[in-house]
Design an enzyme around this catalytic site. Structure first.
Site, mmCIF file in Angstrom:
data_model
loop_
_atom_site.group_PDB
_atom_site.id
_atom_site.type_symbol
_atom_site.label_atom_id
_atom_site.label_comp_id
_atom_site.label_asym_id
_atom_site.label_seq_id
_atom_site.Cartn_x
_atom_site.Cartn_y
_atom_site.Cartn_z
ATOM 1 N N HIS A 50 34.694 4.880 53.222
ATOM 2 C CA HIS A 50 33.246 5.243 52.842
ATOM 3 C C HIS A 50 32.627 6.077 53.800
ATOM 4 C CE1 HIS A 50 33.534 2.589 49.158
ATOM 5 N NE2 HIS A 50 34.142 2.043 49.867
ATOM 6 N N HIS A 60 35.826 -0.893 44.375
ATOM 7 C CA HIS A 60 34.837 -1.053 45.440
ATOM 8 C C HIS A 60 33.750 -2.165 44.860
ATOM 9 C CE1 HIS A 60 32.382 -0.368 48.769
ATOM 10 N NE2 HIS A 60 31.335 0.338 48.137
#
Length: 210
Positions: A50, A60
């Site tokens: 990220h 995620h």
């Protein structure tokens, strides 16, 4: 007629760039140098998936969600619209109603947050969860923002992530849009094919739609 050039809207990956609090910072270093080996320079990288401009895969925020390698690449290639919402610190469905989204499946929001890859923002504009239903009703499949996240760093429920997920809208974060004129463009923002990953850095580029 010559087509317009591609414009880079991704953050450069540098060793001094900001990272999400508690996440692994980006690092590029040499495994071997040409001076050492007489042949080649060989680099290595470390850091969070990220880091910088990146996509979030559903995995995620949902352990049963799709990982990066399972995503449809067509989500990240095609026509997009850049909207200037920098006049407000809270972006709601009502904010977006001022724009014509007809025929658009990818929306990129230029917010009031200045582009500064070397500084993690103390505060970010708020994305109200109401935008998820509005975007879904307008056929939008990808939302891009020029912020590190669609939720505040201190969020404990990731309400906007989850609202977008419930409406089948995918997420692209940390774009660089300060130098982009609002309007319609072609977008390429392909994630790396990282097996089982919850996110991936991307090289995001725009070209003015002809």
């Amino acid at each position: 007629m010559t087509k317009p050039k591609w414009i880079d809207i991704s953050q450069p990956l540098t060793n001094d760039m900001a990272h999400f609090p508690g996440d692994m910072p980006f690092d590029y270093s040499f495994t071997h140098t040409k001076k050492q080996t007489g042949l080649v320079n060989v680099g290595q990288i470390a850091g969070s998936v990220h880091t910088g401009t990146h996509i979030d895969a559903p995995f995620h925020y949902d352990s049963n969600g799709k990982t990066v390698d399972q995503l449809d690449l067509n989500l990240y290639i095609g026509e997009a619209i850049v909207l200037d919402v920098s006049h407000t610190e809270k972006i709601t469905a009502e904010t977006l109603q001022a724009f014509n989204l007809h025929g658009v499946t990818r929306v990129l929001l230029h917010t009031s947050l200045p582009n500064n890859p070397e500084r993690f923002p103390e505060q970010m504009p708020e994305l109200d969860t109401s935008i998820a239903e509005f975007l879904h009703e307008n056929g939008v499949k990808l939302l891009g923002v020029d912020m590190p996240s669609v939720d505040p760093p201190e969020s404990q429920d990731l309400a906007t992530h989850q609202a977008l997920y419930r409406h089948d809208i995918f997420i692209l974060e940390n774009l660089m849009l300060d130098h982009i004129t609002p309007g319609r463009y072609e977008l390429i923002a392909l994630p790396l094919a990282i097996s089982g990953a919850d996110g991936s850095p991307v090289r995001a580029v725009l070209r003015q739609a002809g």
